[in-house]
Scaffold this motif. Structure first.
Motif, PDB file in Angstrom:
ATOM      1  N   ALA A 198       0.827  -1.206   0.000  1.00 56.97           N
ATOM      2  CA  ALA A 198       0.000   0.000   0.000  1.00 56.97           C
ATOM      3  C   ALA A 198       0.861   1.257   0.000  1.00 56.97           C
ATOM      4  CB  ALA A 198      -0.934  -0.015   1.206  1.00 56.97           C
ATOM      5  N   VAL A 199       1.907   1.268   0.831  1.00 57.75           N
ATOM      6  CA  VAL A 199       2.792   2.435   0.892  1.00 57.75           C
ATOM      7  C   VAL A 199       3.508   2.643  -0.441  1.00 57.75           C
ATOM      8  CG1 VAL A 199       4.850   3.397   1.995  1.00 57.75           C
ATOM      9  CG2 VAL A 199       3.085   2.299   3.390  1.00 57.75           C
ATOM     10  N   PHE A 200       3.968   1.544  -1.024  1.00 59.41           N
ATOM     11  CA  PHE A 200       4.694   1.657  -2.299  1.00 59.41           C
ATOM     12  C   PHE A 200       3.784   2.156  -3.406  1.00 59.41           C
ATOM     13  CE2 PHE A 200       5.905  -0.300  -6.364  1.00 59.41           C
ATOM     14  CZ  PHE A 200       7.148   0.272  -6.531  1.00 59.41           C
ATOM     15  N   MET A 201       2.593   1.594  -3.518  1.00 55.59           N
ATOM     16  CA  MET A 201       1.679   2.007  -4.576  1.00 55.59           C
ATOM     17  C   MET A 201       1.220   3.451  -4.378  1.00 55.59           C
ATOM     18  SD  MET A 201       1.744  -0.576  -6.481  1.00 55.59           S
ATOM     19  CE  MET A 201       0.566  -0.004  -7.677  1.00 55.59           C
ATOM     20  N   ALA A 202       0.954   3.840  -3.110  1.00 58.22           N
ATOM     21  CA  ALA A 202       0.557   5.228  -2.847  1.00 58.22           C
ATOM     22  C   ALA A 202       1.671   6.193  -3.225  1.00 58.22           C
ATOM     23  CB  ALA A 202       0.177   5.394  -1.377  1.00 58.22           C
ATOM     24  N   ALA A 203       2.913   5.870  -2.827  1.00 55.81           N
ATOM     25  CA  ALA A 203       4.037   6.740  -3.182  1.00 55.81           C
ATOM     26  C   ALA A 203       4.228   6.813  -4.691  1.00 55.81           C
ATOM     27  CB  ALA A 203       5.316   6.228  -2.508  1.00 55.81           C
ATOM     28  N   LEU A 204       4.052   5.681  -5.372  1.00 57.11           N
ATOM     29  CA  LEU A 204       4.232   5.663  -6.827  1.00 57.11           C
ATOM     30  C   LEU A 204       3.176   6.518  -7.537  1.00 57.11           C
ATOM     31  CD1 LEU A 204       5.629   4.499  -9.336  1.00 57.11           C
ATOM     32  CD2 LEU A 204       4.059   2.551  -9.207  1.00 57.11           C
ATOM     33  N   PHE A 205       1.905   6.332  -7.176  1.00 59.51           N
ATOM     34  CA  PHE A 205       0.842   7.080  -7.854  1.00 59.51           C
ATOM     35  C   PHE A 205       0.870   8.563  -7.488  1.00 59.51           C
ATOM     36  CE2 PHE A 205      -1.283   2.823  -8.180  1.00 59.51           C
ATOM     37  CZ  PHE A 205      -1.264   2.771  -9.560  1.00 59.51           C
ATOM     38  N   ILE A 206       1.192   8.884  -6.226  1.00 58.40           N
ATOM     39  CA  ILE A 206       1.259  10.297  -5.842  1.00 58.40           C
ATOM     40  C   ILE A 206       2.424  10.994  -6.545  1.00 58.40           C
ATOM     41  CG2 ILE A 206       1.738  11.844  -3.902  1.00 58.40           C
ATOM     42  CD1 ILE A 206       0.126   9.975  -2.142  1.00 58.40           C
ATOM     43  N   PHE A 207       3.566  10.296  -6.644  1.00 57.39           N
ATOM     44  CA  PHE A 207       4.700  10.879  -7.370  1.00 57.39           C
ATOM     45  C   PHE A 207       4.344  11.095  -8.835  1.00 57.39           C
ATOM     46  CE2 PHE A 207       8.489  10.274 -10.008  1.00 57.39           C
ATOM     47  CZ  PHE A 207       9.305  11.289  -9.509  1.00 57.39           C
ATOM     48  N   ALA A 208       3.671  10.108  -9.448  1.00 59.84           N
ATOM     49  CA  ALA A 208       3.270  10.261 -10.847  1.00 59.84           C
ATOM     50  C   ALA A 208       2.270  11.405 -11.006  1.00 59.84           C
ATOM     51  CB  ALA A 208       2.669   8.953 -11.361  1.00 59.84           C
ATOM     52  N   ALA A 209       1.323  11.524 -10.060  1.00 60.43           N
ATOM     53  CA  ALA A 209       0.339  12.620 -10.131  1.00 60.43           C
ATOM     54  C   ALA A 209       1.012  13.972  -9.979  1.00 60.43           C
ATOM     55  CB  ALA A 209      -0.726  12.428  -9.059  1.00 60.43           C
ATOM     56  N   GLN A 210       1.974  14.077  -9.057  1.00 56.68           N
ATOM     57  CA  GLN A 210       2.667  15.344  -8.853  1.00 56.68           C
ATOM     58  C   GLN A 210       3.504  15.709 -10.074  1.00 56.68           C
ATOM     59  OE1 GLN A 210       5.078  15.331  -5.350  1.00 56.68           O
ATOM     60  NE2 GLN A 210       5.418  17.532  -5.360  1.00 56.68           N
ATOM     61  N   TRP A 211       4.194  14.730 -10.636  1.00 58.10           N
ATOM     62  CA  TRP A 211       5.023  14.995 -11.826  1.00 58.10           C
ATOM     63  C   TRP A 211       4.154  15.426 -12.996  1.00 58.10           C
ATOM     64  CZ3 TRP A 211       5.240  12.782 -16.703  1.00 58.10           C
ATOM     65  CH2 TRP A 211       6.356  13.112 -17.468  1.00 58.10           C
ATOM     66  N   LEU A 212       3.059  14.696 -13.242  1.00 59.69           N
ATOM     67  CA  LEU A 212       2.179  15.038 -14.349  1.00 59.69           C
ATOM     68  C   LEU A 212       1.476  16.372 -14.107  1.00 59.69           C
ATOM     69  CD1 LEU A 212       1.023  14.091 -17.045  1.00 59.69           C
ATOM     70  CD2 LEU A 212      -0.764  12.878 -15.792  1.00 59.69           C
ATOM     71  N   SER A 213       1.140  16.664 -12.846  1.00 61.64           N
ATOM     72  CA  SER A 213       0.491  17.935 -12.520  1.00 61.64           C
ATOM     73  C   SER A 213       1.400  19.117 -12.840  1.00 61.64           C
ATOM     74  CB  SER A 213       0.094  17.958 -11.043  1.00 61.64           C
ATOM     75  OG  SER A 213      -0.397  19.215 -10.666  1.00 61.64           O
ATOM     76  N   LYS A 214       2.668  19.014 -12.498  1.00 65.35           N
ATOM     77  CA  LYS A 214       3.601  20.100 -12.805  1.00 65.35           C
ATOM     78  C   LYS A 214       3.710  20.317 -14.312  1.00 65.35           C
ATOM     79  CE  LYS A 214       6.526  19.738  -8.698  1.00 65.35           C
ATOM     80  NZ  LYS A 214       7.897  19.453  -8.193  1.00 65.35           N
ATOM     81  N   ARG A 215       3.776  19.224 -15.072  1.00 63.43           N
ATOM     82  CA  ARG A 215       3.901  19.366 -16.523  1.00 63.43           C
ATOM     83  C   ARG A 215       2.640  19.994 -17.128  1.00 63.43           C
ATOM     84  NH1 ARG A 215       7.859  18.163 -14.503  1.00 63.43           N
ATOM     85  NH2 ARG A 215       9.608  16.927 -15.268  1.00 63.43           N
ATOM     86  N   LEU A 216       1.472  19.542 -16.705  1.00 67.71           N
ATOM     87  CA  LEU A 216       0.237  20.083 -17.260  1.00 67.71           C
ATOM     88  C   LEU A 216       0.011  21.531 -16.835  1.00 67.71           C
ATOM     89  CD1 LEU A 216      -2.152  17.012 -16.865  1.00 67.71           C
ATOM     90  CD2 LEU A 216      -1.005  17.815 -18.928  1.00 67.71           C
ATOM     91  N   LYS A 217       0.359  21.873 -15.564  1.00 68.40           N
ATOM     92  CA  LYS A 217       0.203  23.255 -15.116  1.00 68.40           C
ATOM     93  C   LYS A 217       1.136  24.186 -15.885  1.00 68.40           C
ATOM     94  CE  LYS A 217      -0.187  23.984 -10.665  1.00 68.40           C
ATOM     95  NZ  LYS A 217       0.054  23.879  -9.214  1.00 68.40           N
ATOM     96  N   ALA A 218       2.344  23.727 -16.171  1.00 69.20           N
ATOM     97  CA  ALA A 218       3.261  24.540 -16.969  1.00 69.20           C
ATOM     98  C   ALA A 218       2.719  24.728 -18.386  1.00 69.20           C
ATOM     99  CB  ALA A 218       4.638  23.872 -17.019  1.00 69.20           C
ATOM    100  N   ARG A 219       2.063  23.688 -18.909  1.00 67.02           N
ATOM    101  CA  ARG A 219       1.479  23.819 -20.250  1.00 67.02           C
ATOM    102  C   ARG A 219       0.290  24.779 -20.224  1.00 67.02           C
ATOM    103  NH1 ARG A 219       0.397  25.120 -24.372  1.00 67.02           N
ATOM    104  NH2 ARG A 219      -0.167  23.979 -26.266  1.00 67.02           N
ATOM    105  N   VAL A 220      -0.525  24.730 -19.180  1.00 69.95           N
ATOM    106  CA  VAL A 220      -1.674  25.624 -19.073  1.00 69.95           C
ATOM    107  C   VAL A 220      -1.218  27.075 -18.965  1.00 69.95           C
ATOM    108  CG1 VAL A 220      -3.589  26.287 -17.561  1.00 69.95           C
ATOM    109  CG2 VAL A 220      -3.231  23.893 -18.126  1.00 69.95           C
ATOM    110  N   GLU A 221      -0.106  27.324 -18.256  1.00 74.04           N
ATOM    111  CA  GLU A 221       0.383  28.694 -18.089  1.00 74.04           C
ATOM    112  C   GLU A 221       0.803  29.335 -19.407  1.00 74.04           C
ATOM    113  OE1 GLU A 221       0.385  30.648 -15.509  1.00 74.04           O
ATOM    114  OE2 GLU A 221      -0.572  29.151 -14.241  1.00 74.04           O
ATOM    115  N   THR A 222       1.061  28.512 -20.423  1.00 75.03           N
ATOM    116  CA  THR A 222       1.506  29.056 -21.715  1.00 75.03           C
ATOM    117  C   THR A 222       0.358  29.252 -22.698  1.00 75.03           C
ATOM    118  OG1 THR A 222       1.962  26.805 -22.533  1.00 75.03           O
ATOM    119  CG2 THR A 222       3.766  27.984 -21.423  1.00 75.03           C
ATOM    120  N   LEU A 223      -0.871  28.949 -22.286  1.00 67.86           N
ATOM    121  CA  LEU A 223      -1.998  29.147 -23.199  1.00 67.86           C
ATOM    122  C   LEU A 223      -2.186  30.643 -23.465  1.00 67.86           C
ATOM    123  CD1 LEU A 223      -4.528  26.559 -21.734  1.00 67.86           C
ATOM    124  CD2 LEU A 223      -3.027  26.293 -23.726  1.00 67.86           C
ATOM    125  N   PRO A 224      -2.171  31.081 -24.717  1.00 70.49           N
ATOM    126  CA  PRO A 224      -2.146  32.529 -24.988  1.00 70.49           C
ATOM    127  C   PRO A 224      -3.484  33.224 -24.829  1.00 70.49           C
ATOM    128  CG  PRO A 224      -2.085  31.288 -27.035  1.00 70.49           C
ATOM    129  CD  PRO A 224      -2.054  30.278 -25.926  1.00 70.49           C
TER     130      PRO A 224
END
Length: 474
Positions: free
Chosen positions: A206-232
């Motif tokens: 449970a700890v491993f899967m939670a850490a894996l999915f939360i890390f993936a969510a945080q990484w993907l969130s940063k990438r998508l938020k950076a993409r949203v900030e560039t919308l003209p």
């Protein structure tokens, strides 16, 4: 006939002696000596034999040789890697130069140790020689390298706990007892659901899967938020709303995927979720209200980042908008975190809501004997001399009132940067008016009181200073 042997006469008052503390200590000493003797015998039979001593010496020699070779070859290998990175294309080289130090500084020498230890273990195994110590050293070195590299990417407060836990597993694995320990620990647990069992393996998974999915969510969130900030063509407030929605959605998805991966039925959480929702509704009303108010502010765009607002006694620029509060920085550098509910329900002055132009007013008094038209012209010139004051609309000076003691006038001018301050530009304009009034003889009123003495008045005079001097001399 011989008489039978009779037992010795024992007096009824005499009892059997109880074991003393000295006997207990002597028994412990005897057991300790026995354990020590057995251990020494085992060492003599299995370790201190000539064959075993030679095998241990050979393994220790392999370990020391691997450490020395690692120290010798590490600088040379580092130079070869740096030379190879320098020949890469520019974009690839820049990324490699950023990542390489994080890996090479902490992992190059242990990696070379591991390579030589595994080579030594393979050689000893091929020659039919014992290799237990070399295998333990190689396993611990591998664990050290993995732990060192992984903990570099963890938060500072999590590194030590993760490091100690990983080292415990590594030592057990190197000794070859990790599987047995895990099987023994897994026997203890609590039944859960339909045939489920909460034990150490369940918690670790449970700890491993939670850490894996939360890390993936945080990484993907940063990438998508950076993409949203560039919308003209998207307003800043809508971009913030989209970024927050993406972050919340990804973390909810991470929680659902974690529960699904460890076998927790989502249908069983319906009742618990309903009860939790009711409890949150009563206990977290303010937080929920701020959250909803934040969504309203971000959607209706009444307040946007970089707007200049005034709430109660707080005047400043909106630095950021969140789902719970807005960050407002005042001119004196203080950052106020204003709850979103207060921005929705209270009166808010937005100095740059529809237009960033702001009109500033400053009143002043002029003597009746002064040339009022000249004073108005000098006031307009003082406003125009300031670079922050706009030329269009042009500054004006209005005559507001004929007062009892002076004429009241008002300077009105426009600026386009209220975030740089209102009072400071008003002060600069007033200073300019002061200099021009002095130069052209425009008098400003000076407050004074007029005392009239009639013929039948009585005037009394007291020498207060002389009395105070006598009191000091006394």
């Amino acid at each position: 006939m011989t008489n039978p042997v009779t037992p010795p006469d024992v007096s009824p008052s005499v009892t059997a002696p109880a074991p003393s503390e000295g006997l207990a200590e002597s028994e412990l000493m005897m057991r300790a000596e026995e354990v020590t003797r057995d251990a020494w015998t085992w060492l003599q039979e299995h370790v201190l034999t000539p064959e075993n001593l030679i095998a241990i010496s050979v393994q220790l020699g392999v370990i020391v040789a691997a450490l020395l070779l690692g120290r010798i070859f590490a600088p040379r290998v580092r130079k070869l890697i740096d030379r190879g990175i320098s020949k890469l294309p520019e974009q690839v080289r820049e990324k490699a130069e950023q990542i390489a130090p994080l890996i090479l500084d902490h992992g190059l020498r242990p990696a070379i140790w591991i390579a030589f230890l595994w080579i030594g273990q393979t050689a000893l195994q091929g020659l039919g020689q014992p290799y237990l110590l070399v295998r333990i050293a190689a396993s611990l070195a591998t664990a050290w390298l993995v732990i060192k590299l992984i903990t570099q990417f963890l938060p500072e407060d999590m590194r030590k706990p993760v490091m100690w836990f990983a080292w415990g597993l590594a030592v057990l694995n190197a000794m070859g007892v990790l599987d047995d320990v895990l099987i023994w620990i897994d026997k203890f647990g609590v039944p859960f659901g339909d045939g489920g069992f909460i034990n150490l393996s369940f918690v670790a998974r449970a700890v491993f899967m939670a850490a894996l999915f939360i890390f993936a969510a945080q990484w993907l969130s940063k990438r998508l938020k950076a993409r949203v900030e560039t919308l003209p063509k998207v307003e800043p407030s809508i971009r913030i709303l989209m970024s927050n929605a993406i972050q919340i959605g990804l973390f909810i998805a991470a929680a659902v995927l974690t529960m699904t991966s460890i076998g927790i039925p989502l249908g069983g959480l319906a009742v618990f979720g309903g009860a939790l929702g009711v409890g949150l509704g009563f206990g977290m009303q303010q937080i929920v209200a701020n959250f909803i108010s934040g969504v309203i502010l971000l959607s209706d765009r009444s307040i946007k980042p970089h707007d200049v607002i005034e709430v109660d006694e707080t005047y400043g620029e909106v630095k950021s908008l969140g789902l719970r509060y807005a960050s407002v920085i005042t001119r004196d550098g203080k950052e106020h975190l204003i709850p979103n509910e207060q921005l929705v329900t209270n009166k808010v002055v937005n100095w740059s809501y529809s237009d960033d132009k702001v009109r500033v007013k400053r009143r002043f008094l002029v003597e009746y004997e002064s040339d009022l038209r000249l004073a108005a012209q000098l006031c307009i010139e003082a406003c125009a001399d300031q670079p922050r004051v706009l030329k269009d609309p042009a500054p004006k000076c209005l005559l507001m009132e004929f007062g009892d003691d002076a004429v009241e006038m008002e300077a009105r001018f426009w600026i386009r940067d209220p975030q740089n301050g209102i009072n400071n530009i008003g002060s600069e304009v007033m200073f300019g008016m002061w200099d021009k009034f002095k130069e052209h003889g425009i008098d400003l009123p000076l407050g004074q009181d007029e005392i009239r003495i009639t013929g039948d008045s009585e005037l009394k005079v007291r020498m207060v200073r002389e009395k105070a001097k006598k009191d000091e001399d006394a």
